[in-house]
Structures are given as C-alpha cells and as structure tokens.
Design a protein around this motif. Structure first.
Motif, PDB file in Angstrom:
ATOM      1  N   ILE A  43      32.949  35.808  36.669  1.00  0.00           N
ATOM      2  CA  ILE A  43      32.636  34.701  37.574  1.00  0.00           C
ATOM      3  C   ILE A  43      32.184  33.494  36.767  1.00  0.00           C
ATOM      4  O   ILE A  43      32.633  32.376  37.005  1.00  0.00           O
ATOM      5  N   TYR A  44      31.306  33.722  35.796  1.00  0.00           N
ATOM      6  CA  TYR A  44      30.822  32.608  34.972  1.00  0.00           C
ATOM      7  C   TYR A  44      31.995  31.918  34.274  1.00  0.00           C
ATOM      8  O   TYR A  44      32.121  30.690  34.322  1.00  0.00           O
ATOM      9  N   LYS A  45      32.844  32.701  33.639  1.00  0.00           N
ATOM     10  CA  LYS A  45      33.977  32.129  32.899  1.00  0.00           C
ATOM     11  C   LYS A  45      34.976  31.451  33.828  1.00  0.00           C
ATOM     12  O   LYS A  45      35.562  30.434  33.466  1.00  0.00           O
ATOM     13  N   GLY A  46      35.173  31.980  35.007  1.00  0.00           N
ATOM     14  CA  GLY A  46      36.160  31.426  35.920  1.00  0.00           C
ATOM     15  C   GLY A  46      35.685  30.250  36.750  1.00  0.00           C
ATOM     16  O   GLY A  46      36.495  29.446  37.198  1.00  0.00           O
ATOM     17  N   VAL A  47      34.372  30.144  36.951  1.00  0.00           N
ATOM     18  CA  VAL A  47      33.865  29.130  37.865  1.00  0.00           C
ATOM     19  C   VAL A  47      32.773  28.261  37.243  1.00  0.00           C
ATOM     20  O   VAL A  47      32.806  27.040  37.361  1.00  0.00           O
ATOM     21  N   CYS A  48      31.835  28.856  36.569  1.00  0.00           N
ATOM     22  CA  CYS A  48      30.618  28.154  36.156  1.00  0.00           C
ATOM     23  C   CYS A  48      30.724  27.416  34.819  1.00  0.00           C
ATOM     24  O   CYS A  48      30.116  26.362  34.643  1.00  0.00           O
ATOM     25  N   GLN A  49      31.444  27.979  33.875  1.00  0.00           N
ATOM     26  CA  GLN A  49      31.418  27.427  32.521  1.00  0.00           C
ATOM     27  C   GLN A  49      32.048  26.049  32.394  1.00  0.00           C
ATOM     28  O   GLN A  49      31.760  25.331  31.447  1.00  0.00           O
TER      29      GLN A  49
END
Length: 131
Positions: A43-49
C-alpha cells in the motif's frame, strides 16, 4: 495597506497554496474499497510514497508532505489512523478507498518503519470503530 497587513495577506496566500493540492489525484477520487493493494508495504509503495517519498522523508513542492521518518506524531496510533481515514491538509481521506484491514496495515507499516518503532498494532476492529 500597511506593510504588516500586506505581508500577512501574502503569507496567508502562500500558506494556502502549500496546504491545498492543485489537483486531486485520480486514486483519491475512487469509490469504496477500490484500491486493491494488500499489506502495508504494498500500500505504501502503491499509494503513499509518491508524496511521502520512498524513504518516508516527505517532500515540499506543490504541497507540503510531512516526513514519516522518526515522526513522534505516530506514537499514538489514533493520530495516523484518523489522518489516513479522514485526510488532513493536502492528504486525501482513504476511508472509502480502503477496507478496515488495508487501513490497519498501512498505519501499522508507517508506525514500524522509517525509524519508527511503535509496537502496538492497530486492528481492523479498531479501524471499523474509528470510522
């Protein structure tokens, strides 16, 4: 207009631009539980980063994206939970885009990575209750 008043007006205008994104990303406009990434890291890599950067150090540009690295605001799990669910400043709300497990996963991920070592876990039941 006095110099102080003119400065205040300019400062307000400048900070308003920083706090408000120029364009809402397409994924932030999606309907209920439409983001399919599973697990906090995915999720972090796909949306947040894109905003908070791969290393979690945040960024300043069209908007200000706070650092997650060694962030003491993450110590109380309720704070990042409420921000992820409801949004804050230029960060959109994700309550309608992620299910309870996904929200718990991303909150737990940012609280245990990027120099953060907060061990108490957020559960899907707590996310459901916070909604």
């Amino acid at each position: 207009m006095t110099t102080n008043k003119a400065f205040s007006v300019l400062l307000f205008a400048a900070t308003s631009l920083v706090a408000t994104p120029a364009v809402t990303p397409a994924w932030a406009q999606l309907g209920p539980q439409t983001l399919t990434q599973r697990g906090g890291e995915a999720i972090y890599k796909g949306v947040c980063q894109d905003c908070h950067m791969p290393d979690g150090k945040g960024a300043v540009g069209a908007a200000a994206y706070p650092a997650l690295t060694s962030n003491k605001k993450l110590a109380e799990a309720g704070y990042p939970l409420s921000v992820v669910l409801g949004g804050l400043h230029s960060m959109p709300a994700f309550a309608k885009s992620f299910d309870d497990q996904q929200i718990a996963d991303i909150v737990n991920y940012i609280r245990t990575n990027f120099g953060n070592h907060y061990k108490d876990k957020v559960t899907p039941e707590q996310v459901k209750s916070a909604r």
